[in-house]
Design a protein around this motif. Structure first.
Motif, PDB file in Angstrom:
ATOM      1  N   LYS A  38       2.734   0.728  -8.438  1.00 52.17           N
ATOM      2  CA  LYS A  38       1.392   1.255  -8.238  1.00 52.17           C
ATOM      3  C   LYS A  38       0.545   0.145  -7.632  1.00 52.17           C
ATOM      4  O   LYS A  38       0.265  -0.852  -8.296  1.00 52.17           O
ATOM      5  N   LYS A  44       0.816  -1.213   0.000  1.00 53.96           N
ATOM      6  CA  LYS A  44       0.000   0.000   0.000  1.00 53.96           C
ATOM      7  C   LYS A  44       0.850   1.264   0.000  1.00 53.96           C
ATOM      8  O   LYS A  44       0.374   2.332  -0.350  1.00 53.96           O
ATOM      9  N   GLU A  45       2.096   1.152   0.379  1.00 58.83           N
ATOM     10  CA  GLU A  45       3.004   2.297   0.360  1.00 58.83           C
ATOM     11  C   GLU A  45       3.595   2.519  -1.026  1.00 58.83           C
ATOM     12  O   GLU A  45       4.504   3.339  -1.193  1.00 58.83           O
ATOM     13  N   ASN A  46       3.117   1.766  -2.034  1.00 58.90           N
ATOM     14  CA  ASN A  46       3.576   1.850  -3.421  1.00 58.90           C
ATOM     15  C   ASN A  46       5.065   1.544  -3.565  1.00 58.90           C
ATOM     16  O   ASN A  46       5.794   2.201  -4.304  1.00 58.90           O
ATOM     17  N   ALA A  48     -11.912   3.972  -4.119  1.00 58.57           N
ATOM     18  CA  ALA A  48     -12.015   4.667  -2.832  1.00 58.57           C
ATOM     19  C   ALA A  48     -10.929   4.252  -1.849  1.00 58.57           C
ATOM     20  O   ALA A  48     -10.594   5.018  -0.952  1.00 58.57           O
ATOM     21  N   ASP A  49     -10.355   3.057  -2.007  1.00 58.08           N
ATOM     22  CA  ASP A  49      -9.331   2.614  -1.066  1.00 58.08           C
ATOM     23  C   ASP A  49      -7.950   3.182  -1.370  1.00 58.08           C
ATOM     24  O   ASP A  49      -6.983   2.847  -0.698  1.00 58.08           O
ATOM     25  N   GLY A  50      -7.842   4.046  -2.367  1.00 59.16           N
ATOM     26  CA  GLY A  50      -6.557   4.666  -2.683  1.00 59.16           C
ATOM     27  C   GLY A  50      -5.677   3.862  -3.611  1.00 59.16           C
ATOM     28  O   GLY A  50      -4.556   4.277  -3.904  1.00 59.16           O
ATOM     29  N   SER A  51      -6.147   2.722  -4.069  1.00 59.51           N
ATOM     30  CA  SER A  51      -5.336   1.913  -4.973  1.00 59.51           C
ATOM     31  C   SER A  51      -5.449   2.449  -6.392  1.00 59.51           C
ATOM     32  O   SER A  51      -6.273   3.309  -6.687  1.00 59.51           O
ATOM     33  N   TYR A  63     -17.775   4.033  -3.669  1.00 62.01           N
ATOM     34  CA  TYR A  63     -18.411   5.258  -3.195  1.00 62.01           C
ATOM     35  C   TYR A  63     -19.925   5.031  -3.127  1.00 62.01           C
ATOM     36  O   TYR A  63     -20.669   5.470  -4.004  1.00 62.01           O
ATOM     37  N   THR A 111      -2.452  -1.937  -6.635  1.00 61.11           N
ATOM     38  CA  THR A 111      -3.801  -2.137  -7.177  1.00 61.11           C
ATOM     39  C   THR A 111      -4.546  -3.126  -6.300  1.00 61.11           C
ATOM     40  O   THR A 111      -3.952  -3.999  -5.689  1.00 61.11           O
ATOM     41  N   ASN A 112      -5.878  -2.975  -6.255  1.00 60.22           N
ATOM     42  CA  ASN A 112      -6.681  -3.839  -5.403  1.00 60.22           C
ATOM     43  C   ASN A 112      -7.814  -4.498  -6.177  1.00 60.22           C
ATOM     44  O   ASN A 112      -8.866  -4.775  -5.625  1.00 60.22           O
ATOM     45  N   THR A 124     -10.827  10.388 -10.732  1.00 63.93           N
ATOM     46  CA  THR A 124     -11.562   9.582  -9.764  1.00 63.93           C
ATOM     47  C   THR A 124     -11.076   8.148  -9.869  1.00 63.93           C
ATOM     48  O   THR A 124     -11.156   7.534 -10.925  1.00 63.93           O
TER      49      THR A 124
END
Length: 194
Positions: A101, A70-72, A163-166, A130, A103-104, A160
């Protein structure tokens, strides 16, 4: 006559220089030519090859390094040039943190197609995580189709995202953008040529 004696003296001088330099090379201690161990995380560009081309370290589903966090960042196996032995592994291979990057599982094509065809019902926003915005679009028929058009533009330009930032899962040669944001907290380096 003068020219030939000059050539002869030049030849003798060069011969003496090369024999002396060979003699000096022979006197260099062998210990300095032996491979030495060093911290391979301090190597400069050109002293290592990252990622190791012999290994397949790319995830075929996400087109990113395997083990991207998650910290890329991802720990990737690299190799140092010949003659450099790493302290960590006692050979020429070592691990290095490389940017990736995270991804999820959210596909860019799926999000864009949902936005085009079912965006008036908010399905694209539900897919991206969302639910409140998706419910608002569902109740107002995509804000009378204006919200659907705005979402098509926002998703296609990758403003956009999930939502989880991935990041989105994209094909290798897909339309991947890197958005650089600047605000009051961004430190700007002074340019020498300005």
């Amino acid at each position: 006559m003068y020219f030939s004696s000059f050539k002869t003296s030049l030849f003798l001088l060069l011969f003496k220089f090369t024999s002396t330099s060979q003699h000096l090379i022979a006197k260099i201690p062998v210990a300095t030519m032996v491979d030495s161990q060093m911290d391979c995380n301090t190597l400069r560009m050109g002293q290592y090859l990252c990622p190791d081309p012999k290994l397949n370290q790319i995830d075929p589903k996400t087109q990113q390094f395997k083990g991207c966090t998650k910290e890329n960042k991802a720990k990737v196996l690299c190799i140092a040039v010949e003659g450099i032995i790493c302290k960590e592994t006692s050979n020429s291979s070592f691990t290095k943190d490389l940017p990736c990057k995270w991804t999820n599982g959210y596909s860019f094509e799926t999000a864009l197609l949902l936005s085009v065809f079912l965006g008036m019902f908010g399905v694209d926003r539900f897919y991206l995580g969302y639910p409140a915005m998706g419910l608002a679009k569902f109740c107002t028929l995509g804000f009378m189709f204006v919200g659907q058009l705005i979402d098509i533009i926002l998703i296609s330009t990758q403003v956009t995202g999930p939502a989880d930032g991935s990041g989105y899962i994209m094909p290798y040669y897909g339309p991947q953008l890197k958005i650089i944001r600047s605000d009051n907290w961004t430190y700007r380096l002074r340019q020498d040529d300005w």
